[in-house]
Scaffold this motif. Sequence first.
Motif, PDB file in Angstrom:
ATOM      1  N   VAL A   4       3.926   2.949   4.270  1.00  0.00           N
ATOM      2  CA  VAL A   4       3.809   4.413   4.223  1.00  0.00           C
ATOM      3  C   VAL A   4       3.225   4.872   2.878  1.00  0.00           C
ATOM      4  CG1 VAL A   4       5.181   6.536   4.167  1.00  0.00           C
ATOM      5  CG2 VAL A   4       5.555   4.861   5.974  1.00  0.00           C
ATOM      6  N   ALA A   5       3.706   4.278   1.788  1.00  0.00           N
ATOM      7  CA  ALA A   5       3.187   4.670   0.465  1.00  0.00           C
ATOM      8  C   ALA A   5       1.690   4.373   0.386  1.00  0.00           C
ATOM      9  CB  ALA A   5       3.940   3.921  -0.630  1.00  0.00           C
ATOM     10  N   HIS A   6       1.302   3.210   0.862  1.00  0.00           N
ATOM     11  CA  HIS A   6      -0.118   2.821   0.836  1.00  0.00           C
ATOM     12  C   HIS A   6      -0.958   3.819   1.649  1.00  0.00           C
ATOM     13  CE1 HIS A   6      -3.573  -0.004   1.026  1.00  0.00           C
ATOM     14  NE2 HIS A   6      -3.724   0.521   2.227  1.00  0.00           N
ATOM     15  N   ASN A   7      -0.481   4.128   2.834  1.00  0.00           N
ATOM     16  CA  ASN A   7      -1.285   4.995   3.724  1.00  0.00           C
ATOM     17  C   ASN A   7      -1.359   6.435   3.221  1.00  0.00           C
ATOM     18  OD1 ASN A   7      -1.921   2.834   5.288  1.00  0.00           O
ATOM     19  ND2 ASN A   7      -0.387   3.247   6.865  1.00  0.00           N
ATOM     20  N   ILE A   8      -0.282   6.923   2.624  1.00  0.00           N
ATOM     21  CA  ILE A   8      -0.343   8.285   2.054  1.00  0.00           C
ATOM     22  C   ILE A   8      -1.341   8.286   0.885  1.00  0.00           C
ATOM     23  CG2 ILE A   8       0.953  10.060   0.781  1.00  0.00           C
ATOM     24  CD1 ILE A   8       3.394   9.401   2.481  1.00  0.00           C
ATOM     25  N   ALA A   9      -1.286   7.241   0.062  1.00  0.00           N
ATOM     26  CA  ALA A   9      -2.224   7.162  -1.074  1.00  0.00           C
ATOM     27  C   ALA A   9      -3.671   7.170  -0.565  1.00  0.00           C
ATOM     28  CB  ALA A   9      -1.938   5.912  -1.896  1.00  0.00           C
ATOM     29  N   LYS A  10      -3.917   6.444   0.498  1.00  0.00           N
ATOM     30  CA  LYS A  10      -5.274   6.413   1.088  1.00  0.00           C
ATOM     31  C   LYS A  10      -5.685   7.814   1.547  1.00  0.00           C
ATOM     32  CE  LYS A  10      -6.678   2.154   1.002  1.00  0.00           C
ATOM     33  NZ  LYS A  10      -7.975   1.606   0.683  1.00  0.00           N
ATOM     34  N   LYS A  11      -4.767   8.500   2.212  1.00  0.00           N
ATOM     35  CA  LYS A  11      -5.080   9.854   2.705  1.00  0.00           C
ATOM     36  C   LYS A  11      -5.406  10.770   1.529  1.00  0.00           C
ATOM     37  CE  LYS A  11      -2.445  10.122   7.073  1.00  0.00           C
ATOM     38  NZ  LYS A  11      -1.368  10.826   7.762  1.00  0.00           N
ATOM     39  N   ILE A  12      -4.629  10.644   0.460  1.00  0.00           N
ATOM     40  CA  ILE A  12      -4.864  11.502  -0.713  1.00  0.00           C
ATOM     41  C   ILE A  12      -6.259  11.238  -1.288  1.00  0.00           C
ATOM     42  CG2 ILE A  12      -4.107  11.967  -3.098  1.00  0.00           C
ATOM     43  CD1 ILE A  12      -1.221  11.457  -2.120  1.00  0.00           C
ATOM     44  N   GLU A  13      -6.673   9.970  -1.243  1.00  0.00           N
ATOM     45  CA  GLU A  13      -8.013   9.630  -1.753  1.00  0.00           C
ATOM     46  C   GLU A  13      -9.115   9.981  -0.761  1.00  0.00           C
ATOM     47  OE1 GLU A  13      -7.936   5.400  -2.455  1.00  0.00           O
ATOM     48  OE2 GLU A  13      -6.338   5.591  -3.921  1.00  0.00           O
ATOM     49  N   GLY A  14      -8.742  10.499   0.402  1.00  0.00           N
ATOM     50  CA  GLY A  14      -9.727  10.850   1.423  1.00  0.00           C
ATOM     51  C   GLY A  14     -10.225   9.643   2.198  1.00  0.00           C
ATOM     52  N   LYS A  15      -9.443   8.541   2.138  1.00  0.00           N
ATOM     53  CA  LYS A  15      -9.831   7.312   2.858  1.00  0.00           C
ATOM     54  C   LYS A  15      -8.977   7.132   4.113  1.00  0.00           C
ATOM     55  CE  LYS A  15     -11.479   5.060  -1.276  1.00  0.00           C
ATOM     56  NZ  LYS A  15     -11.038   4.268  -2.406  1.00  0.00           N
ATOM     57  N   ILE A  16      -9.361   6.150   4.914  1.00  0.00           N
ATOM     58  CA  ILE A  16      -8.616   5.929   6.165  1.00  0.00           C
ATOM     59  C   ILE A  16      -7.388   5.056   5.878  1.00  0.00           C
ATOM     60  CG2 ILE A  16      -8.759   4.820   8.455  1.00  0.00           C
ATOM     61  CD1 ILE A  16     -11.760   5.580   8.394  1.00  0.00           C
ATOM     62  N   PRO A  17      -6.203   5.489   6.322  1.00  0.00           N
ATOM     63  CA  PRO A  17      -4.999   4.654   6.125  1.00  0.00           C
ATOM     64  C   PRO A  17      -5.185   3.341   6.885  1.00  0.00           C
ATOM     65  CG  PRO A  17      -4.451   6.829   7.028  1.00  0.00           C
ATOM     66  CD  PRO A  17      -5.927   6.715   7.075  1.00  0.00           C
ATOM     67  N   ASP A  18      -4.960   2.219   6.233  1.00  0.00           N
ATOM     68  CA  ASP A  18      -5.315   0.958   6.899  1.00  0.00           C
ATOM     69  C   ASP A  18      -4.217  -0.102   6.873  1.00  0.00           C
ATOM     70  OD1 ASP A  18      -5.394   0.544   4.229  1.00  0.00           O
ATOM     71  OD2 ASP A  18      -7.426  -0.266   4.135  1.00  0.00           O
ATOM     72  N   LYS A  19      -2.965   0.298   6.574  1.00  0.00           N
ATOM     73  CA  LYS A  19      -1.883  -0.702   6.623  1.00  0.00           C
ATOM     74  C   LYS A  19      -0.962  -0.407   7.796  1.00  0.00           C
ATOM     75  CE  LYS A  19      -0.822  -3.171   2.470  1.00  0.00           C
ATOM     76  NZ  LYS A  19       0.156  -3.496   1.456  1.00  0.00           N
TER      77      LYS A  19
END
Length: 387
Positions: free
Chosen positions: A315-330
Amino acid sequence: MSTTILVLGAGTGGIITARELCKKVCNDGEINPVRIIVFEKEKKNVFAPSLLWLMVGKRKPEQVYRNTSKVAGNGVEVVLGEIEKVNPQEKIVTVNGKEYKGDYMVISLGVEQVTEHDLDKYGYDFYTLNGATGINEQLKNFKGGRIAVLISSLPFKCPAAPYEAAMLIESFIRKKGLSNKTEISLYTPEPAPMPVAGKDLGNAVTTMLREKGINYFPQHQLTVAAENTLTFISTGGSNVAEFDLLAYTPKHQCPKVIKETALIGKSGWIEVDRNTMETNFQDVYAIGDITFISLKMGKPLPKAGVFTHYQAEVVAHNIAKKIEGKIPDKTFDGKGQCFLEMGSGKAGYAGGNFYGSPLPLVKMKTPGYKWHWAKVLFEKYWFFKYF
Ligand SMILES: Cc1cc2nc3c(=O)[nH]c(=O)nc-3n(C[C@H](O)[C@H](O)[C@H](O)COP(=O)(O)OP(=O)(O)OC[C@H]3O[C@@H](n4cnc5c(N)ncnc54)[C@H](O)[C@@H]3O)c2cc1C
């Protein structure tokens, strides 16, 4: 505009989520582009696996907890207080009468533990600091008699814990030289130990209990507790067991503050996407014991810290990705492991894929001293890494 992430609960899941987020969104000292706010009602943060060692005198109470306030730092804020209201639609949390609004919400509020059948009048639970301390006091003064280890209801977190409790108590009693004056019995509504993990594991644990002389009573559902007696409904009808010392698991239920929301599914828990842990509300996630994940075999994923740990990282990884405007991928893949304390300095170790189909694929390694020391090392690592 800065992003705010609300983390509900500073137990296993909340702490790992907050710390992982902190690393991934580059919060560093005074430079905190993302606000991570953790809400927690307890001032003491207990490492639950150590409660079993506390119970048999291998730890002192002050060795099994740290102050919750220590979770703060590097962009993580801690708000101490009971969460009074959760609004998943708006991502708002109310604590001490104040509203906090976030862009993301991670719910890791665990289970609410309650005592049924007045069990606290007749014994102690080994799932809380006070309970485990109480059992230790009783064991120290124990002179022989009948000890009941009771699983009072299902579900309960850490499927191994009551079995570990019974074996640690047996080891304690043996060291005190009271084995020939003591009878230890374990009562549970389950059909076998850790039934989700499969027959082989269940048989292995049943054998361990038998070898230690612990009586095992599966399919025993408690109906009444009284001074020195427990009444059960079992396959053979109603029966009564006597005890002199009682150690039990409390009833587990979904925390009231979440029960009142639209997050709850038919199961009475938060039903999440089993891979992303996202709830029915976008950018609202739930992890750990408060969730309900149905397995292919028809039973839910057990409630255990190891799953919570991996889910928090995802969840932490995917939220960080969303914040960076990237696709959550874990994704969380259902894998997990656990140690099984057996007493006398030994432990077993089992692990596998709980998302295995049609059945989870879980294997047990040969028990030995090294698994006990691995568990001790993990305890040290936990306190060192997070506090
Ligand atoms: C004796 C014992 C032994 C265990 N051993 C193991 C083991 O060996 N391996 C393993 O994998 N798991 C083990 N577990 C299970 C493990 O501890 C849990 O599965 C894990 O802690 C779940 O994490 P969580 O974040 O979901 O909940 P928790 O860690 O319980 O955290 C929930 C937090 O939310 C807080 N909270 C709840 N409601 C509110 C509210 N309204 N307002 C503010 N705060 C609130 C609580 O105070 C708590 O701090 C054990 C558990 C016990 C009891």
